[in-house]
Design a protein around this motif. Structure first.
Motif, PDB file in Angstrom:
ATOM      1  N   ILE A 244      14.396 -71.828  -8.544  1.00 15.74           N
ATOM      2  CA  ILE A 244      14.006 -72.931  -8.667  1.00 15.74           C
ATOM      3  C   ILE A 244      13.071 -73.371  -6.735  1.00 15.74           C
ATOM      4  N   SER A 245      12.407 -74.049  -7.135  1.00 13.73           N
ATOM      5  CA  SER A 245      11.490 -74.434  -6.478  1.00 13.73           C
ATOM      6  C   SER A 245      10.948 -76.359  -6.929  1.00 13.73           C
ATOM      7  N   TYR A 246      10.390 -76.822  -5.425  1.00  9.55           N
ATOM      8  CA  TYR A 246      10.275 -78.637  -5.790  1.00  9.55           C
ATOM      9  C   TYR A 246       9.400 -78.936  -4.805  1.00  9.55           C
ATOM     10  N   ILE A 247       8.414 -79.921  -5.655  1.00 10.79           N
ATOM     11  CA  ILE A 247       7.658 -80.677  -4.237  1.00 10.79           C
ATOM     12  C   ILE A 247       7.992 -81.987  -4.771  1.00 10.79           C
ATOM     13  N   GLY A 248       8.354 -82.927  -4.245  1.00 11.98           N
ATOM     14  CA  GLY A 248       8.154 -84.230  -4.459  1.00 11.98           C
ATOM     15  C   GLY A 248       9.482 -84.768  -3.236  1.00 11.98           C
ATOM     16  N   ASP A 249       9.430 -86.664  -3.999  1.00  8.73           N
ATOM     17  CA  ASP A 249      10.741 -86.587  -2.434  1.00  8.73           C
ATOM     18  C   ASP A 249      11.634 -87.098  -2.661  1.00  8.73           C
ATOM     19  N   LYS A 250      12.498 -86.521  -3.732  1.00  6.00           N
ATOM     20  CA  LYS A 250      14.127 -86.457  -4.048  1.00  6.00           C
ATOM     21  C   LYS A 250      14.031 -85.405  -2.836  1.00  6.00           C
ATOM     22  N   GLU A 251      16.086 -86.077  -2.090  1.00 10.24           N
ATOM     23  CA  GLU A 251      16.338 -85.139  -1.290  1.00 10.24           C
ATOM     24  C   GLU A 251      16.653 -84.193  -1.991  1.00 10.24           C
ATOM     25  N   ILE A 252      16.060 -83.084  -1.198  1.00 13.84           N
ATOM     26  CA  ILE A 252      15.743 -81.545  -1.797  1.00 13.84           C
ATOM     27  C   ILE A 252      17.159 -79.976  -1.641  1.00 13.84           C
ATOM     28  N   VAL A 253      17.726 -80.583  -0.768  1.00 16.21           N
ATOM     29  CA  VAL A 253      18.238 -79.353  -0.166  1.00 16.21           C
ATOM     30  C   VAL A 253      19.779 -79.825  -1.518  1.00 16.21           C
TER      31      VAL A 253
END
Ligand code: M6R
Length: 597
Positions: free
Chosen positions: A5-14
């Protein structure tokens, strides 16, 4: 195998990555890790063992960033320790990768890269990808990744990030990967389930495609650099379907879900005694059917042989997908090759489909996961609509597969203009209710499990259409309880396995009331007289006396009997595993979808 799973954006990432990993944990649970770009550096945290171990890490606290990649591993190359856990970094610690699949030429590549001055830390095949990208990097991460991937043989689902670049590059060959399209955020994931909470819009990457995602946009090319227009699909199911809903384990929930799952497989497919399957296939020209599948799906294929040869009188062969692909099978244009797969991602089954296609056979998929690779590769398909199956042991998919095969068999008759057995159609409609009745005995089955849980081995016996049910019972037991079990045709038992029988050895008979009951009774006596413990799963009410334990299932037509007979065996295995303190959802060494060879 392995979850990304990978994410790019403004949500709290951890928390987002950890939650996604937990949903993907069924894909592998040897080790887990993540990498986050915190603005100054790539911060990698990894642990051996389950995601709960990673979650305990103090280093996760206060870790912030808006780009991150994460991985849960099913080990192929290198023991499942922290060093071999993903993500892996390049020498400068500026490029991080997570990888699902196997890089077959990694030994040669590693030697070349070592000679060029790269130093390696892990024993994995995956680490070469990070160093290869580093080697090719000249200011554009996508270009460097494409160049690196041109050098590798094997399979990959891959996510790459680089310090100072606000993007993730993802690529696929042989290992499933999707891009999740959100509102000012994007995802890369092995399975839609991992990101469903955030978006239902997904793009299924095909082999040799490379996606570059930023917060606002995505761009997809092939490994030759050509731009590709991809359809954005809308996921039709929701997050509630991947929750345990009060059950102790997913496996138990999925066993109990079977009546509704069967209703879903049937929904809209029988109208006024007509079978409605929208197939892009002329079934009248089929001269032979070849089933290809693995594991539990292979067992439903064996049942399919009984059903189709009985109803349609079309010759049927059943092959292990892993064997089919390598033995230059005889496949002809008038053959229909049917791939059965819950996940639709099993590497061997996919390769077998490609083998069949290369030989010009028509292909049909009987698949549960909508949008999965196999469902997209075949000429035509039947979805099970059984809902997400999370437990590693396949349960509701198996019963759905058998039902789907039966519907297909009736459809062939209908298309030929033959009359369909009216009583069979009626019996199909009663099936979900009959399946539900079996749960009235679940406490009794739990008690039998308690009594048998210390046994060292089991024998499962069945004849005819119930022989594959015996195989399935044995597979279920061994994969989740680690007790050795074998399935045999009942009468075959005297040609060897009977030597195992001693006082108290449990033998499970799966037995329909039919013309072979008397023959089976003799086999029961043969086991009994040697001290074996007789457990019978049956719809015959006259076997109480010969059994030590008996589990009744409702009477049904022969073609449907495997669906009912398997349910007590699923429950028995589940309870034995649970009573032994084993987590049946995540048995050792296994993963839900086997996307490597
Ligand atoms: O997703 P598939 O149906 O293609 O998977 C095939 C096997 O890997 C699978 O059935 C496996 O044997 C299960 N663990 C059985 O419970």
């Amino acid at each position: 195998m392995c979850g990304i799973i990978s994410y790019i954006g403004d949500k709290e990432i951890v928390p987002l990555l950890i939650k996604g990993l937990k949903i993907l944990e069924y894909r592998g649970y040897d080790s887990a890790g993540l990498c986050i770009n915190n603005g100054q550096e790539l911060k990698v945290i990894k642990r051996s063992g389950r995601i709960s171990e990673l979650e305990k890490s103090d280093d996760l606290e206060n870790l912030k960033g808006d780009v991150g990649i994460a991985h849960t591993r099913w080990a192929t190359h290198g023991v499942p320790n922290e060093i071999n856990a993903h993500p892996h970094l390049d020498c400068k610690k500026e490029i991080a990768i997570v990888h699902n699949g196997i890089i077959e030429n990694y030994v040669g590549l590693r030697e070349i890269l070592k000679k060029k001055g790269h130093s390696f830390i892990s024993n994995t095949d995956s680490e070469v990808i990070a160093h290869l990208i580093e080697d090719f990097y000249q200011g554009d991460l996508t270009e460097a990744t494409i160049n690196a991937l041109r050098c590798v043989d094997g399979t990959f689902g891959l996510a790459v990030m680089k310090k100072n670049e606000n993007k993730i590059v993802a690529a696929r060959r042989g290992s499933p990967l999707i891009v999740g399209v959100g509102d000012n955020e994007m995802f890369v994931c092995s399975d839609a389930a991992g990101i469903l909470e955030h978006t239902k819009k997904v793009i299924y990457l095909d082999d040799n495609e490379v996606a570059t995602i930023t917060k606002e946009d995505y761009n997809i090319r092939d490994v030759y650099g050509n731009g590709i227009d991809k359809k954005v699909h809308e996921i039709k199911w929701d997050i509630g379907q991947i929750e345990k809903k009060g059950f102790k384990h997913f496996m138990l929930k999925e066993i109990f879900e079977q009546p509704e799952a069967l209703e879903n497989t049937l929904r809209g497919r029988i109208k006024d005694e007509n079978i409605k399957l929208s197939l892009n296939l002329d079934t009248r020209s089929i001269k032979r059917i070849i089933f290809i599948a693995c594991g539990t799906s292979w067992h439903s294929a064996l049942i399919g042989k009984y059903i189709i040869e009985k109803i349609n009188r079309i010759p049927v062969e059943v092959d292990y997908a892993s064997e089919f692909r390598y033995r230059n099978p005889i496949v002809q244009e008038y053959d229909l090759v049917i791939a059965i797969s819950q996940s639709g991602e099993t590497a061997d089954t996919l390769a077998a489909i490609n083998e069949a296609k290369s030989k010009k056979a028509k292909t049909l998929g009987i698949v549960n996961v909508v949008g999965s690779t196999i469902s997209r590769e075949v000429d035509s398909g039947i979805y099970l609509h059984s809902g997400p199956e999370i437990g590693v042991a396949s349960t509701k998919a198996f019963t759905g597969q058998v039902l789907a095969i039966l519907l297909f068999s009736l459809y062939i008759e209908q298309e030929k203009g033959n009359k369909i057995d009216h009583s069979l159609i009626e019996e199909i409609s009663r099936l979900p209710e009959k399946a539900r009745m079996i749960f009235n005995d679940s406490e009794k089955i739990r008690k039998i499990a308690d009594d048998l849980k210390e046994s060292k081995a089991f024998l499962f016996l069945g004849r005819g259409i119930n022989f594959p049910v015996a195989l399935e019972g044995a597979l279920k037991l061994k994969e989740i309880s680690y007790i050795h079990a074998e399935g045999y045709p009942t009468a075959e038992m005297k040609h060897g396995p009977i030597a195992l029988i001693e006082n108290g050895f449990p033998v499970i008979f799966v037995l329909n009331k039919d013309n072979l009951t008397k023959k089976c009774l003799s086999n029961i006596e043969e086991i009994k007289s040697r001290g074996g413990k007789i457990i019978i799963v049956t719809n015959d009410r006259e076997l109480e006396e010969v059994s030590d334990e008996i589990i009744y299932v409702p009477f049904t037509k022969e073609e449907l009997s495997p669906i009912l007979n398997v349910i007590p065996l699923q429950l028995l295995s589940y309870y034995i595993a649970d009573l032994k303190g084993i987590d049946p959802d995540k048995p050792r060494n296994l993963a839900k979808s086997v996307t490597v060879e």
